[in-house]
Design an enzyme around this catalytic site. Structure first.
Site, PDB file in Angstrom:
ATOM      1  N   ASN A 100       1.065  -1.002  -0.058  1.00 23.39           N
ATOM      2  CA  ASN A 100      -0.033   0.230   0.309  1.00 23.39           C
ATOM      3  C   ASN A 100       0.847   1.682   0.235  1.00 23.39           C
ATOM      4  OD1 ASN A 100      -2.626   0.691  -0.162  1.00 23.39           O
ATOM      5  ND2 ASN A 100      -2.889   1.074   2.061  1.00 23.39           N
ATOM      6  N   ARG A 194      -5.333   2.555  -3.596  1.00 22.27           N
ATOM      7  CA  ARG A 194      -7.085   3.080  -4.482  1.00 22.27           C
ATOM      8  C   ARG A 194      -6.438   4.538  -5.679  1.00 22.27           C
ATOM      9  NH1 ARG A 194      -6.317   2.873   1.078  1.00 22.27           N
ATOM     10  NH2 ARG A 194      -6.143   5.298   1.641  1.00 22.27           N
ATOM     11  N   GLU A 204     -11.754   1.494   5.907  1.00 22.52           N
ATOM     12  CA  GLU A 204     -10.737   0.472   7.777  1.00 22.52           C
ATOM     13  C   GLU A 204     -11.778   0.866   8.829  1.00 22.52           C
ATOM     14  OE1 GLU A 204      -6.820   1.574   6.732  1.00 22.52           O
ATOM     15  OE2 GLU A 204      -6.915   0.216   8.680  1.00 22.52           O
TER      16      GLU A 204
END
Lengths: 338, 342
Positions: A100, A194, A204
Site C-alpha cells: 500500500n 486506490r 478501514e
C-alpha cells in the site's frame, strides 16, 4: 500554489471546490456552488488483502470471487481482486515491502522484474486497474483494510476536492447510521492501491487483531461496500446530489513512541488514550506511560484528534498515532456528465 | 489406573490428593487432608518472548534484564530470559516452528537420526539451549519454577496456565492470588500432552493475558502481568519462609475438546466466531447456543450434549492450528495443605 479563487469574469469568482461568488447589482456578494459534472463510473475495482493479514477484506473478496452478484450493479462493471495473494497465503502484512505504499510514479514506471515481490505485484495491479493517471484507468477503486486501532468505521480519502468521493462519503454518513463513522484524509502522503483509479476510497475498520476475523467488523465492511456501490449506481443513473458539508480529519503531525538511543520503545500508549481514537487530546493530557509507570503528557499547543492509536503495523513505521485536526469540507453539488 | 484411595493401615486410607480417612473408635469416618511437604524453591526462571510478538512479556523481561531488583527475593535466585530472541527481533510468533511446542523428550534429547545437526528448525535448537539453562526437563537439576509470560488476542482476562492439575504448589498460588485479582485457571488433563516452555521446570506456570493484538503493547495488560508476576514471587518467598497454606478448593478449567472453525474441502474457513460468542471466554456455552456465523450470515449452533466453558476464542495464532476455541469443563481441584519441606 493554486489560488483559492480565480476570476471567471470581473464580477464572478470561482473557488477550487466550485464555490461561485458573484457581485450582485446591490454590490453584495452572493455565493453558490457550481455544479460538478463528472463522467459516469464505468469500471469499479474492489480490493481485499492489500495487507495479507487484514482478514475482513480478504474474506469478502473471496466470497465475491465465487459469486459476484451481490456487488454487481446495472450501470457499471465490478472487478474483485485479492491484491497481495502471497501475503494472504502466509497471513502476513507483506512479503518484502508494504504494497500500500508502492504506487509511486517512479515504481510504476520501472521496467523489468524486481526482486521485491510487492513492486512487481504493484505493476501487475497497475496494468489491470490503471495505468495510474491515464484515462484508461478504473473509475473507482475501493480498498479494504483493518486496523488494531479503535478507529470504528473510517473512510479513507486522499482527495477532498474529488466531488464523487466526497458526495459518496456524505451518502454513506447520512445513510449508514452506525454511530461511529469517521473521515480520514490521507492526502498524498502515501501512494496507495486506490490511487490507481480516477476516484478511490479506503474502508478501514477496527479494532480487529491482525490475522483474526471479527464477524461484526466483517458485516460492517460488507454493508458500507453496498452503500458505495448503491451510490455509484444512483450517480450513474442521473441522481443529483446537493452541496453539502462533511466533517473530516486532516493529518497535522506524526507522533512516535518515546524511544531510547537504540530506537527501542521506552513507553506505551497511556491507558487513558488506549482505544480513544477520534476523541480530542488537549495540551497536558496523558498520552504515554513509561515502563516504570511515569505519565508523559501531550506537549502541543492545541487540541488534536488522534487516529491509528496503537496500530501494530505502525510500530516499525515509528508511529504511535496520527495527530489530526477536524475540518469541514465544503462539497459542491454533483451530477453525472451525460 | 491409580486407585483413588490406598490403605496406609487397615483403619487409615489416603487419597491421591492427600485426603486422610480414618475409622474412629466410634466407627465413624473422619476425613482430613494430609499435609503436602514440597521442597523449597531455589531457582525461578521468568521467560518473556517465547512468542516474539507477545509484547508484554518481552518488555517486562527487557526491563528486568537491565535491573533485576524488582523480581529478586531473599529466598531464591531469579533468572530472567528472552526465550526466542530472533522472533522478538522480527516481532513474529516464531521463525520456523512454535517454540512453546518443542519441549518434548523427542525434541530435546534426540535419539532419532534426523533430529540432530545445524539444519534443524531454529526453535528446536533454541529449545535445547533453554533446556540446558532451565532444565534438563524432568530431572532433579531443573529449575524449581519457570514462569512464562504470554499474550493472546482472546478476551481471556488474567489467565493462569497451570498445566498440571497435581501441582499443589501452583494451585496454592492460584488460591493465593485469587484474593487480589480474578484469574481463571487453564489446565490440561493429567495425561497431558505437555510440551511447553514451562514444562522445563518442576513447577511450571504461564500467565496469559488478553485481549492484546499481537505486536502491540497495552499498558493496562502490561501492568497486570507485572503485578501477577510480583504475586508469584511473593508467594514463593512466603512458601520458602515456612508459611503454611491450609487446604483449599480451586476452580479450574480442564480441556475437553478442540473446536475448529467450519472449513471447506480446501481447508479454508467458511464461518467466523459468532458475534454472540466473540469475547465471551470463560462464559458458559449451552447446547444450541450460537458459536459460528457463516460468511452468508447463517448461524451455526453448538451441537454438544452439555455445557462447556470456552477459552482462547479467536486467538490469531490458532487459525493455523485449526482451533477456533478450546471447549473446557469447570472442575474443583481439592488442594491439600502445603508447607515447605525443611
Amino acid at each position: 500554489m493554486t489560488p483559492l479563487f480565480r476570476y471567471l469574469t470581473p464580477q464572478v469568482l470561482v473557488s477550487r471546490v466550485g464555490h461561485i461568488v458573484r457581485v450582485l447589482p446591490s454590490r453584495t456578494l452572493h455565493c453558490t456552488f457550481k455544479m460538478s459534472c463528472v463522467n459516469p463510473v464505468k469500471r469499479v475495482g474492489i480490493l481485499g488483502g492489500t495487507h495479507g493479514n487484514e482478514l475482513s477484506g480478504v474474506y469478502l473478496v473471496k466470497k465475491w470471487l465465487k459469486d459476484k452478484s451481490p456487488v454487481t450493479r446495472g450501470t457499471f462493471e465490478t472487478t474483485v481482486c485479492i491484491s497481495n495473494p502471497k501475503a494472504v497465503e502466509k497471513c502476513v502484512r507483506y512479503i518484502d515491502t508494504d504494497l500500500n505504499r508502492v504506487f509511486t510514479d517512479d515504481n510504476l514506471r520501472c521496467d523489468g522484474q524486481n526482486s521485491v515481490y510487492e513492486l512487481n505485484r504493484g505493476k501487475e495491479l497497475n496494468r489491470i486497474f490503471g495505468p495510474k493517471h491515464s484515462p484508461e484507468s478504473y473509475d473507482f477503486i475501493v480498498d479494504f483494510h483493518n486496523t488494531t486501532s479503535n478507529m470504528h468505521n473510517s473512510l479513507m480519502v486522499h482527495d477532498t476536492e474529488d466531488p464523487v468521493v466526497m458526495n459518496l462519503v456524505n451518502y454513506v454518513l447520512q445513510n449508514y447510521k452506525h454511530s461511529h463513522n469517521y473521515v480520514f484524509i490521507t492526502g498524498n502522503a502515501y501512494h496507495t492501491t486506490r490511487t490507481m483509479g480516477t476516484h478511490g476510497l479506503g474502508i478501514e475498520i477496527g479494532p480487529q487483531a491482525h490475522g483474526t476475523l471479527d464477524a461484526d467488523v466483517y458485516q460492517r465492511m460488507e454493508k458500507i461496500t453496498h452503500y458505495v456501490l448503491d451510490f455509484l449506481d444512483k450517480f450513474n443513473q442521473g441522481e443529483e446530489f446537493p452541496a453539502c458539508s462533511v466533517e473530516a480529519h486532516r493529518i497535522t503531525e506524526k507522533i512516535d513512541f518515546p524511544r531510547d538511543e537504540s530506537g527501542d520503545l521506552t513507553a506505551m500508549i497511556h491507558p487513558k488514550l488506549q482505544g480513544k481514537d477520534w476523541q480530542p487530546i488537549n495540551p497536558g493530557d496523558p498520552i504515554f506511560l513509561t515502563f516504570e509507570g511515569e505519565t508523559i503528557c501531550y506537549q502541543g499547543n492545541s487540541t488534536i484528534y488522534p487516529a491509528f492509536i496503537n496500530e501494530a503495523a505502525y510500530y516499525e513505521k515509528r508511529l504511535a498515532f496520527w495527530a489530526m485536526e477536524k475540518i469541514q469540507v465544503s462539497v459542491p453539488p454533483l451530477k453525472v456528465q451525460k
